[in-house]
Design a protein around this motif. Structure first.
Motif, mmCIF file in Angstrom:
data_model
loop_
_atom_site.group_PDB
_atom_site.id
_atom_site.type_symbol
_atom_site.label_atom_id
_atom_site.label_comp_id
_atom_site.label_asym_id
_atom_site.label_seq_id
_atom_site.Cartn_x
_atom_site.Cartn_y
_atom_site.Cartn_z
ATOM 1 N N LYS A 82 0.934 -1.188 -0.097
ATOM 2 C CA LYS A 82 0.015 -0.028 -0.044
ATOM 3 C C LYS A 82 0.865 1.246 0.127
ATOM 4 O O LYS A 82 1.840 1.393 0.780
ATOM 5 C CB LYS A 82 -0.884 0.015 1.243
ATOM 6 N N ARG A 83 0.692 1.970 -0.953
ATOM 7 C CA ARG A 83 1.291 3.223 -1.153
ATOM 8 C C ARG A 83 0.328 4.460 -1.175
ATOM 9 O O ARG A 83 -1.040 4.105 -1.539
ATOM 10 C CB ARG A 83 2.071 3.469 -2.512
ATOM 11 N N TYR A 84 0.820 5.709 -0.652
ATOM 12 C CA TYR A 84 -0.081 6.789 -0.871
ATOM 13 C C TYR A 84 0.308 8.005 -1.725
ATOM 14 O O TYR A 84 1.773 7.973 -1.899
ATOM 15 C CB TYR A 84 -0.419 7.428 0.540
ATOM 16 N N ARG A 85 -0.409 8.657 -2.656
ATOM 17 C CA ARG A 85 0.049 9.776 -3.317
ATOM 18 C C ARG A 85 -0.964 10.836 -2.833
ATOM 19 O O ARG A 85 -2.208 10.889 -2.888
ATOM 20 C CB ARG A 85 -0.354 9.410 -4.806
ATOM 21 N N ALA A 86 -0.165 12.112 -3.004
ATOM 22 C CA ALA A 86 -1.025 13.416 -2.593
ATOM 23 C C ALA A 86 -1.999 13.688 -3.639
ATOM 24 O O ALA A 86 -1.759 13.531 -4.988
ATOM 25 C CB ALA A 86 0.083 14.501 -2.582
ATOM 26 N N ARG A 87 -3.194 14.043 -3.206
ATOM 27 C CA ARG A 87 -4.402 14.462 -4.098
ATOM 28 C C ARG A 87 -4.723 16.005 -3.793
ATOM 29 O O ARG A 87 -3.947 16.510 -2.953
ATOM 30 C CB ARG A 87 -5.346 13.648 -4.090
ATOM 31 N N ALA A 92 -5.293 12.143 0.496
ATOM 32 C CA ALA A 92 -4.268 11.215 -0.168
ATOM 33 C C ALA A 92 -5.093 9.980 -0.778
ATOM 34 O O ALA A 92 -6.038 9.609 -0.316
ATOM 35 C CB ALA A 92 -3.470 10.665 1.149
ATOM 36 N N GLY A 93 -4.360 9.768 -2.042
ATOM 37 C CA GLY A 93 -5.129 8.606 -2.724
ATOM 38 C C GLY A 93 -4.308 7.401 -2.553
ATOM 39 O O GLY A 93 -3.041 7.445 -2.472
ATOM 40 N N ARG A 94 -4.910 6.388 -2.308
ATOM 41 C CA ARG A 94 -4.265 5.018 -2.083
ATOM 42 C C ARG A 94 -3.820 4.438 -3.397
ATOM 43 O O ARG A 94 -4.685 4.318 -4.545
ATOM 44 C CB ARG A 94 -5.237 4.070 -1.387
ATOM 45 N N ILE A 95 -2.573 3.675 -3.420
ATOM 46 C CA ILE A 95 -2.103 3.029 -4.477
ATOM 47 C C ILE A 95 -1.891 1.646 -3.971
ATOM 48 O O ILE A 95 -1.141 1.495 -3.066
ATOM 49 C CB ILE A 95 -0.762 3.894 -5.326
ATOM 50 N N LYS A 97 -0.094 -1.853 -5.067
ATOM 51 C CA LYS A 97 0.725 -2.705 -5.885
ATOM 52 C C LYS A 97 0.554 -4.125 -5.584
ATOM 53 O O LYS A 97 0.845 -4.464 -4.454
ATOM 54 C CB LYS A 97 2.139 -2.130 -5.787
#
Length: 108
Positions: A82-87, A92-95, A97
């Protein structure tokens, strides 16, 4: 008489692996290796190495591999990173993999 090989947490989605599995399931080992060698997919490279490992396991046990076929190949879900990306607006948006647990079984 059968031989097995396992790969845990391969960094490829199981859906992508299952596309290539359809090419080789039920074929002879020699034919499957040729198909995987000339396929232009990342999953084909991974499955080729795993199939060669299953053949090596069979030879180590003293089996005759010439008449072996690919009995079964499965690609199941492995762990998910689980990774997070700034929105926008500080959210935060969840990625996710995905990884795969791949099993190859060869036999007569």
């Amino acid at each position: 008489m059968e031989a097995r090989a396992f790969l845990r947490s391969a960094k490829i989605s199981p859906i992508k692996v299952r596309e290539v599995i359809g090419l080789v399931k039920g074929k002879s080992v020699d034919e499957a290796l040729v198909l995987l060698k000339y396929s232009n997919r990342k999953a084909a490279f991974i499955l080729k190495k795993l199939l060669e490992s299953a053949v090596a396991n069979a030879l180590e046990q003293g089996m005759d591999v010439d008449s072996f076929k690919v009995k079964n190949i499965t690609a199941d879900d492995g762990i998910r990173m689980k990774r997070y990306r700034a929105r926008a607006m500080g959210r935060a948006g969840r990625i996710i993999k995905r990884t795969s647990n791949i099993t190859v079984i060869i036999g007569k």
